[in-house]
Design an enzyme around this catalytic site. Structure first.
Site, PDB file in Angstrom:
ATOM      1  CD  GLU A 111       3.543  -1.964  -9.343  1.00  0.00           C
ATOM      2  OE1 GLU A 111       4.325  -1.935  -8.375  1.00  0.00           O
ATOM      3  OE2 GLU A 111       3.648  -1.232 -10.327  1.00  0.00           O
ATOM      4  CB  CYS A 124       3.639  -3.624   0.260  1.00  0.00           C
ATOM      5  SG  CYS A 124       3.478  -1.950  -0.356  1.00  0.00           S
ATOM      6  CB  CYS A 131      -1.556   8.053  -6.841  1.00  0.00           C
ATOM      7  SG  CYS A 131      -1.656   9.063  -5.342  1.00  0.00           S
ATOM      8  CB  CYS A 135       4.845  12.379  -4.784  1.00  0.00           C
ATOM      9  SG  CYS A 135       3.645  12.497  -3.444  1.00  0.00           S
ATOM     10  CB  CYS A 138       5.706   8.679  -6.555  1.00  0.00           C
ATOM     11  SG  CYS A 138       4.621   7.249  -6.478  1.00  0.00           S
ATOM     12  CB  SER A 213       1.660   4.792   4.040  1.00  0.00           C
ATOM     13  OG  SER A 213       2.536   5.809   3.615  1.00  0.00           O
ATOM     14  CB  SER A 236       4.714  10.167   2.734  1.00  0.00           C
ATOM     15  OG  SER A 236       4.478   8.777   2.666  1.00  0.00           O
ATOM     16  CG  LEU A 237       7.545  15.187   7.236  1.00  0.00           C
ATOM     17  CD1 LEU A 237       6.177  15.849   7.244  1.00  0.00           C
ATOM     18  CD2 LEU A 237       8.107  15.120   8.657  1.00  0.00           C
ATOM     19  CG  HIS A 238       8.714  12.411   1.359  1.00  0.00           C
ATOM     20  ND1 HIS A 238       9.115  11.189   1.857  1.00  0.00           N
ATOM     21  CD2 HIS A 238       7.550  12.162   0.678  1.00  0.00           C
ATOM     22  CE1 HIS A 238       8.248  10.261   1.483  1.00  0.00           C
ATOM     23  NE2 HIS A 238       7.291  10.815   0.794  1.00  0.00           N
ATOM     24  CG  ASN A 312      13.409   1.715  -5.373  1.00  0.00           C
ATOM     25  OD1 ASN A 312      14.415   1.328  -5.949  1.00  0.00           O
ATOM     26  ND2 ASN A 312      12.412   0.920  -5.047  1.00  0.00           N
ATOM     27  CB  CYS A 356       5.432   3.615  -5.327  1.00  0.00           C
ATOM     28  SG  CYS A 356       3.883   4.050  -4.730  1.00  0.00           S
TER      29      CYS A 356
HETATM   30  N1  SAH Z   1       0.275   7.358  -1.064  1.00  0.00           N
HETATM   31  C1  SAH Z   1       0.784   6.940   0.174  1.00  0.00           C
HETATM   32  C2  SAH Z   1       1.127   5.466   0.231  1.00  0.00           C
HETATM   33  C3  SAH Z   1       1.747   4.864  -0.975  1.00  0.00           C
HETATM   34  S1  SAH Z   1       3.387   5.388  -1.335  1.00  0.00           S
HETATM   35  C4  SAH Z   1       1.967   7.773   0.583  1.00  0.00           C
HETATM   36  O1  SAH Z   1       2.475   8.530  -0.223  1.00  0.00           O
HETATM   37  O2  SAH Z   1       2.347   7.688   1.748  1.00  0.00           O
HETATM   38  C5  SAH Z   1       4.321   4.561  -0.069  1.00  0.00           C
HETATM   39  C6  SAH Z   1       5.676   5.183   0.200  1.00  0.00           C
HETATM   40  O3  SAH Z   1       6.577   4.946  -0.898  1.00  0.00           O
HETATM   41  C7  SAH Z   1       5.607   6.687   0.401  1.00  0.00           C
HETATM   42  O4  SAH Z   1       6.322   7.079   1.549  1.00  0.00           O
HETATM   43  C8  SAH Z   1       6.269   7.183  -0.855  1.00  0.00           C
HETATM   44  O5  SAH Z   1       6.818   8.449  -0.653  1.00  0.00           O
HETATM   45  C9  SAH Z   1       7.304   6.122  -1.125  1.00  0.00           C
HETATM   46  N2  SAH Z   1       7.844   6.138  -2.484  1.00  0.00           N
HETATM   47  C10 SAH Z   1       7.221   6.419  -3.639  1.00  0.00           C
HETATM   48  N3  SAH Z   1       8.081   6.347  -4.678  1.00  0.00           N
HETATM   49  C11 SAH Z   1       9.284   6.021  -4.162  1.00  0.00           C
HETATM   50  C12 SAH Z   1      10.579   5.806  -4.727  1.00  0.00           C
HETATM   51  N4  SAH Z   1      10.790   5.916  -6.034  1.00  0.00           N
HETATM   52  N5  SAH Z   1      11.588   5.505  -3.882  1.00  0.00           N
HETATM   53  C13 SAH Z   1      11.369   5.382  -2.552  1.00  0.00           C
HETATM   54  N6  SAH Z   1      10.173   5.559  -1.963  1.00  0.00           N
HETATM   55  C14 SAH Z   1       9.142   5.885  -2.757  1.00  0.00           C
HETATM   56 FE1  SF4 Z   2       0.519   8.949  -4.551  1.00  0.00          FE
HETATM   57 FE2  SF4 Z   2       1.981   8.134  -2.450  1.00  0.00          FE
HETATM   58 FE3  SF4 Z   2       3.000   8.087  -4.961  1.00  0.00          FE
HETATM   59 FE4  SF4 Z   2       2.600  10.412  -3.720  1.00  0.00          FE
HETATM   60  S1  SF4 Z   2       4.017   8.799  -3.099  1.00  0.00           S
HETATM   61  S2  SF4 Z   2       2.063   9.931  -5.851  1.00  0.00           S
HETATM   62  S3  SF4 Z   2       0.733  10.006  -2.590  1.00  0.00           S
HETATM   63  S4  SF4 Z   2       1.282   6.895  -4.206  1.00  0.00           S
END
Ligand code: SAH
Ligand code: SF4
Length: 381
Positions: A111, A124, A131, A135, A138, A213, A236-238, A312, A356
């Protein structure tokens, strides 16, 4: 006789894939020059190829009329330009967001999202198929990692996007590696990708316009600080504490927040560049005022900016919800009160499943290849 197990064979094949330059988009200009000479072409042909690939954005050798016909035919047989084929394109936000779905030569999906803003055009890109980080919120993480993308496959995503931007009279200005995958688990190919798209003889995207990222792989933050490319770092801290973060981002157990923030401080000290923290706001999980204050305390004194991304919704985590606008604004205001600059960034293309990994998951499901079953709920973490 020595026999390889299936796993060993897969590993060897994987290694071979990595070391072979497979498509034109995999080559740096210098490598292309060496390759051209090896093939018996004059060296200047490499420059012409590079120019047509990235300044003309050509995806077909036949259009490279500057090359002799025989050479074009030969190249078409020996060195494909791209390893990706576009299979789907979805447009939303009144045409301001375009989502591409590509197929790889080994039949996986990748994508890419192109976003038009008044002052910039950003793509992007994905760096892996799936991956391994997993997480809990995600869609990409749920099916695990299928494989790393080659540099050329990442470059190709940019070329397709740049072509569409050009059709609209726009120039692609920014790249964020925030699609599927964790860039620091595919570090070498991602840095090779940076070298290729950064080359002024080609796309010429300035390193400061490229953002990587990461979910927080500490050793690679230090490694990135040593690179000659001044790319931007997003982390990506969260969550502001380990109890919460380990639930959302499993690799926090390996590199807890204190270590991660230390690495970020070293990065800022070494490079003088600020770090962007991404913080996905999930209702009732990490979006209350106390958590905001805790986050502000942890980030105090660190040259940074926080991007608040309202969650999202994805079928991957049906129990997670996006907070309402007031809650989101309150969280931002608390950070600001403590002097931490923060911006709310609604991710583009929500209605075309542009979070993502979602479009790929849909495509896999449509084809009955539900490796990525939407079954794991957030509560299982
Ligand atoms: N793996 C890397 C980069 C890809 S994800 C990372 O985690 O940073 C890019 C961003 O999208 C990250 O900050 C991730 O936390 C966020 N992301 C993933 N799924 C999401 C969702 N459902 N809603 C909002 N942000 C999301
Ligand atoms: Fe991988 Fe980034 Fe998705 Fe976490 S948020 S599962 S590191 S792509």
């Amino acid at each position: 006789m020595q026999t390889q197990t299936a796993t060993e064979r897969k590993r060897t094949e994987g290694k071979q894939r990595r070391t072979r330059l497979r498509t034109l988009h995999d080559f740096t200009l210098r490598e292309l020059e060496a390759w051209a000479e090896e093939q018996g072409y004059p060296r200047y042909r490499a420059r012409q190829l590079f120019h047509w690939a990235y300044q003309q954005l050509t995806l077909d050798y036949d259009a490279m009329t500057v090359l002799p016909k025989a050479m074009r035919t030969e190249l078409a047989g020996t060195l494909p330009i791209s390893g990706l084929t576009e299979v789907r394109r979805r447009i939303t936000d009144d045409g301001e967001t375009v989502k591409f779905l590509f197929r790889t030569t080994d039949d996986h999906f990748v994508e890419t999202v192109l976003m038009f803003y008044p002052d910039r055009t950003t793509v992007c890109v994905s760096c892996q198929i799936g991956c391994a980080v997993g997480c809990s919120f995600c869609a990409t993480g749920l099916g695990g990692l299928i494989r790393n993308l080659d540099a050329g496959e990442i470059v190709s995503q940019v070329v397709y996007a740049a072509r569409l931007a050009r059709e609209r009279g726009r120039r692609l200005s920014n790249i964020v590696v925030m699609g599927m995958g964790e860039p620091f688990q595919n570090y070498d190919q991602v840095m090779r990708f940076v070298a290729i798209v950064n080359d002024r003889q080609g796309l010429g995207i300035g390193a400061r316009h490229i953002t990587l990222s990461t979910a927080g792989m500490v050793p690679f933050i230090d490694r990135l600080a040593e690179e000659p490319y001044q790319v931007k770092l997003a982390v990506s801290l969260h969550a502001p504490n380990d109890a919460l973060r380990s639930q959302l981002v499993p690799l926090n157990r390996r590199w807890p927040i204190a270590e991660l923030l230390e690495a970020c401080r070293r990065y800022v000290a070494k490079t003088g560049r600020r770090v962007t923290f991404e913080y996905v706001l999930i209702e009732g999980i990490n979006d209350d005022e106390r958590t905001a204050a805790e986050l502000a305390r942890r980030l105090r004194g660190l040259l940074c900016h926080v991007n608040l991304i309202p969650y999202n919704p994805t079928p991957a985590a049906p129990l997670f919800r996006r907070p309402g606008p007031e809650r989101i604004e309150r969280f931002r205001a608390v950070l600001e009160h403590y002097g931490i600059p923060a911006t709310v960034r609604y991710s583009r293309g929500v209605e075309i499943a542009a979070a993502c990994g979602q479009l790929r998951a849909q495509e896999e499901a449509r084809r009955g290849r539900s490796r990525i079953g939407f079954v794991r709920g957030a509560s299982e973490e």
